[in-house]
Design a protein around this motif. Structure first.
Motif, PDB file in Angstrom:
ATOM      1  N   SER A  33     -83.120 -69.549   1.662  1.00  0.00           N
ATOM      2  CA  SER A  33     -83.779 -68.528   2.485  1.00  0.00           C
ATOM      3  C   SER A  33     -82.869 -68.037   3.599  1.00  0.00           C
ATOM      4  O   SER A  33     -81.961 -68.750   4.044  1.00  0.00           O
ATOM      5  CB  SER A  33     -85.065 -69.088   3.080  1.00  0.00           C
ATOM      6  N   GLY A  35     -83.124 -65.400   7.328  1.00  0.00           N
ATOM      7  CA  GLY A  35     -84.136 -64.832   8.204  1.00  0.00           C
ATOM      8  C   GLY A  35     -83.592 -64.337   9.524  1.00  0.00           C
ATOM      9  O   GLY A  35     -82.399 -64.481   9.830  1.00  0.00           O
ATOM     10  N   TRP A  36     -84.501 -63.723  10.276  1.00  0.00           N
ATOM     11  CA  TRP A  36     -84.210 -63.244  11.620  1.00  0.00           C
ATOM     12  C   TRP A  36     -85.256 -63.788  12.582  1.00  0.00           C
ATOM     13  O   TRP A  36     -86.455 -63.817  12.273  1.00  0.00           O
ATOM     14  CB  TRP A  36     -84.223 -61.721  11.669  1.00  0.00           C
ATOM     15  N   TYR A  37     -84.789 -64.190  13.744  1.00  0.00           N
ATOM     16  CA  TYR A  37     -85.636 -64.648  14.830  1.00  0.00           C
ATOM     17  C   TYR A  37     -85.216 -63.891  16.081  1.00  0.00           C
ATOM     18  O   TYR A  37     -84.134 -63.309  16.126  1.00  0.00           O
ATOM     19  CB  TYR A  37     -85.466 -66.157  15.046  1.00  0.00           C
ATOM     20  N   LEU A  47     -90.129 -66.225  15.092  1.00  0.00           N
ATOM     21  CA  LEU A  47     -89.778 -65.672  13.794  1.00  0.00           C
ATOM     22  C   LEU A  47     -90.041 -64.174  13.780  1.00  0.00           C
ATOM     23  O   LEU A  47     -91.064 -63.707  14.298  1.00  0.00           O
ATOM     24  CB  LEU A  47     -90.598 -66.352  12.698  1.00  0.00           C
ATOM     25  N   THR A  50     -88.429 -63.349   7.238  1.00  0.00           N
ATOM     26  CA  THR A  50     -87.648 -64.203   6.363  1.00  0.00           C
ATOM     27  C   THR A  50     -87.656 -63.625   4.954  1.00  0.00           C
ATOM     28  O   THR A  50     -88.548 -62.852   4.585  1.00  0.00           O
ATOM     29  CB  THR A  50     -88.187 -65.640   6.311  1.00  0.00           C
ATOM     30  N   THR A  52     -86.688 -65.049   0.852  1.00  0.00           N
ATOM     31  CA  THR A  52     -86.259 -66.157   0.008  1.00  0.00           C
ATOM     32  C   THR A  52     -85.182 -65.697  -0.961  1.00  0.00           C
ATOM     33  O   THR A  52     -84.868 -64.510  -1.066  1.00  0.00           O
ATOM     34  CB  THR A  52     -87.442 -66.713  -0.795  1.00  0.00           C
ATOM     35  N   THR A  57     -90.684 -61.880   0.905  1.00  0.00           N
ATOM     36  CA  THR A  57     -90.510 -61.646   2.343  1.00  0.00           C
ATOM     37  C   THR A  57     -91.744 -62.061   3.133  1.00  0.00           C
ATOM     38  O   THR A  57     -92.859 -62.106   2.612  1.00  0.00           O
ATOM     39  CB  THR A  57     -90.213 -60.167   2.628  1.00  0.00           C
ATOM     40  N   CYS A  95     -79.849 -64.474  13.467  1.00  0.00           N
ATOM     41  CA  CYS A  95     -80.049 -64.660  12.035  1.00  0.00           C
ATOM     42  C   CYS A  95     -79.929 -66.138  11.714  1.00  0.00           C
ATOM     43  O   CYS A  95     -79.322 -66.906  12.472  1.00  0.00           O
ATOM     44  CB  CYS A  95     -79.027 -63.871  11.233  1.00  0.00           C
ATOM     45  N   ASN A  96     -80.537 -66.535  10.617  1.00  0.00           N
ATOM     46  CA  ASN A  96     -80.313 -67.891  10.145  1.00  0.00           C
ATOM     47  C   ASN A  96     -80.324 -67.915   8.625  1.00  0.00           C
ATOM     48  O   ASN A  96     -80.768 -66.968   7.968  1.00  0.00           O
ATOM     49  CB  ASN A  96     -81.290 -68.885  10.774  1.00  0.00           C
ATOM     50  N   TYR A  98     -80.520 -70.944   5.273  1.00  0.00           N
ATOM     51  CA  TYR A  98     -80.528 -72.314   4.745  1.00  0.00           C
ATOM     52  C   TYR A  98     -79.583 -72.295   3.556  1.00  0.00           C
ATOM     53  O   TYR A  98     -79.882 -71.682   2.529  1.00  0.00           O
ATOM     54  CB  TYR A  98     -81.943 -72.706   4.340  1.00  0.00           C
TER      55      TYR A  98
END
Length: 121
Positions: A33, A35-37, A47, A50, A52, A57, A95-96, A98
């Motif tokens: 995944s 995402g943006w926070y 959050l 996100t 996947t 989304t 951004c992040n 995994y």
């Protein structure tokens, strides 16, 4: 060491648009995944959206219908298209991802350095 490098922030007037990008700094084994926070001054990091690996989304209620998250897995990049921006969207956006960097490491969460978005009224 993998880094996520974000770009695209800036100053925009209310009602305007910005597009954020975030890319991994080197080749990696796999990404799950992304995402943006965002974090406004004096507030916790929340959050925004996100996505996947399958493209599903999820959005915070406050941005639904205005923001769109997308990804280009081949380019190891996640995007956030922000339209109809409001002053309350002002924050540092992170951004992040995994991801698993290589066979010698375990999957882990990585964060970008943050990019400032300021929306003037």
């Amino acid at each position: 060491q993998v880094q996520l490098v974000g770009s695209g922030g800036g100053l925009v007037q209310s009602g305007g648009s910005l597009r954020l990008s975030c890319a991994a700094s080197r080749s990696i084994l796999s990404i799950d995944s992304m995402g943006w926070y965002r974090q406004a001054p004096g507030k916790q990091r929340d959050l925004v959206a996100t996505i996947t690996s399958a493209g599903s989304t999820n959005y915070a209620d406050s941005v639904k219908g205005r923001f769109t998250i997308s990804r280009d897995t081949a380019k190891k990049t996640v995007y956030l298209q922000m339209n109809s921006l409001k002053p309350e969207d002002t924050a540092v956006y992170y951004c992040n991802a995994y991801l698993r960097a290589d066979w010698s490491t375990r999957p882990n969460v990585y964060w970008g350095q943050g990019t400032q978005v300021t929306v003037s009224s």
